[in-house]
Design an enzyme around this catalytic site. Structure first.
Site, PDB file in Angstrom:
ATOM      1  N   ARG A 291      49.804  10.585   9.521  1.00 36.21           N
ATOM      2  CA  ARG A 291      48.767   9.545   9.451  1.00 36.21           C
ATOM      3  C   ARG A 291      47.789   9.878   8.338  1.00 36.21           C
ATOM      4  O   ARG A 291      47.219  10.972   8.298  1.00 36.21           O
ATOM      5  CB  ARG A 291      48.040   9.446  10.797  1.00 36.21           C
ATOM      6  CG  ARG A 291      46.874   8.462  10.822  1.00 36.21           C
ATOM      7  CD  ARG A 291      47.368   7.023  10.815  1.00 36.21           C
ATOM      8  NE  ARG A 291      46.279   6.123  11.153  1.00 36.21           N
ATOM      9  CZ  ARG A 291      45.476   5.546  10.257  1.00 36.21           C
ATOM     10  NH1 ARG A 291      45.622   5.797   8.963  1.00 36.21           N
ATOM     11  NH2 ARG A 291      44.532   4.717  10.663  1.00 36.21           N
TER      12      ARG A 291
ATOM     13  N   THR B  13      46.101  17.893  45.848  1.00 31.20           N
ATOM     14  CA  THR B  13      45.135  17.520  44.816  1.00 31.20           C
ATOM     15  C   THR B  13      44.390  18.764  44.321  1.00 31.20           C
ATOM     16  O   THR B  13      44.341  19.798  44.995  1.00 31.20           O
ATOM     17  CB  THR B  13      44.098  16.522  45.347  1.00 31.20           C
ATOM     18  OG1 THR B  13      43.296  17.173  46.362  1.00 31.20           O
ATOM     19  CG2 THR B  13      44.765  15.282  45.937  1.00 31.20           C
TER      20      THR B  13
ATOM     21  N   GLU C 176      51.553  17.192  45.452  1.00 28.98           N
ATOM     22  CA  GLU C 176      51.725  18.587  45.883  1.00 28.98           C
ATOM     23  C   GLU C 176      50.380  19.283  46.063  1.00 28.98           C
ATOM     24  O   GLU C 176      50.252  20.490  45.872  1.00 28.98           O
ATOM     25  CB  GLU C 176      52.600  19.395  44.907  1.00 28.98           C
ATOM     26  CG  GLU C 176      53.863  18.726  44.434  1.00 28.98           C
ATOM     27  CD  GLU C 176      54.720  18.160  45.543  1.00 28.98           C
ATOM     28  OE1 GLU C 176      54.462  18.470  46.715  1.00 28.98           O
ATOM     29  OE2 GLU C 176      55.641  17.397  45.250  1.00 28.98           O
TER      30      GLU C 176
ATOM     31  N   GLU D  88      51.532  10.658  55.215  1.00 32.07           N
ATOM     32  CA  GLU D  88      51.573   9.425  56.003  1.00 32.07           C
ATOM     33  C   GLU D  88      50.445   8.497  55.563  1.00 32.07           C
ATOM     34  O   GLU D  88      49.544   8.910  54.817  1.00 32.07           O
ATOM     35  CB  GLU D  88      51.428   9.750  57.490  1.00 32.07           C
ATOM     36  CG  GLU D  88      52.556  10.597  58.039  1.00 32.07           C
ATOM     37  CD  GLU D  88      52.484  10.783  59.542  1.00 32.07           C
ATOM     38  OE1 GLU D  88      53.357  11.464  60.085  1.00 32.07           O
ATOM     39  OE2 GLU D  88      51.542  10.252  60.182  1.00 32.07           O
ATOM     40  N   PRO D  89      50.465   7.235  56.027  1.00 30.08           N
ATOM     41  CA  PRO D  89      49.379   6.313  55.654  1.00 30.08           C
ATOM     42  C   PRO D  89      47.992   6.849  55.993  1.00 30.08           C
ATOM     43  O   PRO D  89      47.030   6.587  55.270  1.00 30.08           O
ATOM     44  CB  PRO D  89      49.708   5.051  56.455  1.00 30.08           C
ATOM     45  CG  PRO D  89      51.198   5.084  56.592  1.00 30.08           C
ATOM     46  CD  PRO D  89      51.540   6.535  56.764  1.00 30.08           C
TER      47      PRO D  89
ATOM     48  N   GLY E 264      56.850  23.829  45.322  1.00 30.43           N
ATOM     49  CA  GLY E 264      56.605  22.546  44.689  1.00 30.43           C
ATOM     50  C   GLY E 264      55.444  22.592  43.715  1.00 30.43           C
ATOM     51  O   GLY E 264      55.467  21.922  42.673  1.00 30.43           O
TER      52      GLY E 264
END
Length: 399
Positions: free
Chosen positions: A282, A379, A377, A136-137, A256
């Site tokens: 390269r 930190t 999922e 949520e916020p 998750g």
């Protein structure tokens, strides 16, 4: 101590021969179909509709749904291998079905009633898109600060939901959401105030915000989910019991986190393959830069870390399939794999040199895409706390 805690039944999954055939076909599909379509995904910020239809026809949205409900019935080891393979391509291809086969399916499996399984498993196996509404916020890992509420409907059997969820993957496209809401002001034991609800996204009062502009992962969308006096029936309550939502959410998040770890590992493989190819092509000082020892060091360090992540993935998924408690192991795998991916893509930019900072080269995109893996999922910092708390709890219990 590796004894099962709150163990679940072991899952044998698809038979090995069938899975290997499926996995080989998927690898070809990723390289021959998905990677060539990445430019389209980036330019239009969306997975092409024809590819989305193909993925549904392939059964990717129901990988972990039991076969009797229309899914593939993969166990967690097979599921993680599939996610790793899909993650070799642009993240949007994995993201669009990841909630279905990960957190949503896990919650239904662990907490759903027989009626809920019968109703929702065939739907998501058929390609309905799910989202998972916890953050949520003003709250994410801190469930005590959750503001979304579910109160009993005074007119009959059901609930009325109000609140806002933030950073919800797939919300703009989702057909159904698993929404966490507060059913009591406070409750004991801890987090018993949180319940889970299965909410069709076309229910009156449910709306989503415009997709957020992100650092990377083009084609994968997140947005707010707004709930304004949303009426759901009594059977929308997951498991038919209040106070179990946070427990179901945490059990689902273990799944998750394994998915994010697998995705991080797969994307690191893609980035390293790109850097290896670039280093052999390269030229500097008249020879390929792959001949330079410090370039070789970065390639070798990256391969070594990927190998370690793959080994962790094999271990944690086997533990899950044996029915062991894997809260600590899933968290550790997600932490290591996501941080590893960040280190690998950083080295890849360095190997590319100045070209790695330009948007026309893949290295720049890899760097931006990979950053979120260390955040969602759980930190890295939250998961480190979770690992330490579990270690201390086990020590105190003499385990």
């Amino acid at each position: 101590m590796n004894a099962p805690v709150n163990a679940v039944a072991a899952n044998s999954g698809m038979d090995d021969e069938t899975f290997e055939q499926f996995h080989e076909q998927l690898e070809r599909y990723v390289r021959e179909r998905l990677i060539p379509a990445e430019k389209d995904v980036i330019e239009n910020d969306a997975v092409p509709e024809d590819i989305l239809a193909e993925m549904k026809d392939m059964g990717l949205f129901g990988l972990t749904v039991p076969e009797e409900f229309g899914g593939a019935g993969l166990n967690v080891t097979q599921y993680a291998k599939t996610v790793k393979t899909m993650a070799y391509a642009a993240p949007a291809f994995r993201s669009i079905f990841s909630i279905n086969v990960g957190m949503f399916n896990s919650a239904i499996k662990n907490g759903g009633t027989d009626a809920q399984k019968a109703e929702w498993w065939p739907r998501i196996a058929g390609g309905k898109i799910a989202c998972f509404g916890l953050t949520e916020p003003g709250s994410g890992s801190d469930s005590a600060a959750m503001q979304t509420t579910a109160r009993p409907d005074p007119d009959g059997n059901g609930w009325i939901l109000n609140g806002t969820k933030r950073y919800i993957t797939n919300a703009p496209h989702a057909d159904v959401g698993l929404i966490m809401a507060r059913t009591e002001k406070d409750a004991l034991p801890k987090n018993a105030h949180v319940s889970a609800f299965i909410v069709p996204m076309d229910t009156p009062g449910v709306s989503t915000g415009s997709p957020d502009h992100k650092m990377g992962q083009a084609g994968s969308h997140i947005s707010d989910v707004m709930l304004d006096d949303v009426h759901v029936p009594g059977d929308a309550l997951l498991g038919g019991e209040t106070g179990q939502g946070f427990r179901f959410a945490m059990m689902s998040l273990d799944n998750g986190r394994i998915s994010v770890g697998a995705a991080s590992t797969g994307y690191a493989c893609r980035a390293l393959d790109s850097a290896t190819k670039y280093a052999t092509e390269r030229q500097a000082f008249g020879e390929p830069i792959a001949n330079f020892q410090l370039i070789q060091q970065m390639l070798a360090e990256s391969w070594t870390e990927i190998y370690a992540a793959e080994s962790m993935m094999a271990d944690v998924t086997a533990r899950v399939d044996r029915g062991e408690d894997t809260v600590k192991h899933a968290a550790a795998f997600k932490v290591f794999a996501s941080e590893m991916c960040g280190r690998v893509v950083d080295r890849v930019v360095q190997i590319y040199g100045g070209a790695g900072y330009l948007a026309e080269y893949d290295a720049e995109r890899f760097f931006r895409d990979a950053r979120i893996y260390r955040i969602y999922e759980g930190t890295t910092q939250i998961l480190q706390l979770q690992i330490a708390k579990r270690m201390l709890r086990e020590h105190a219990a003499g385990l």
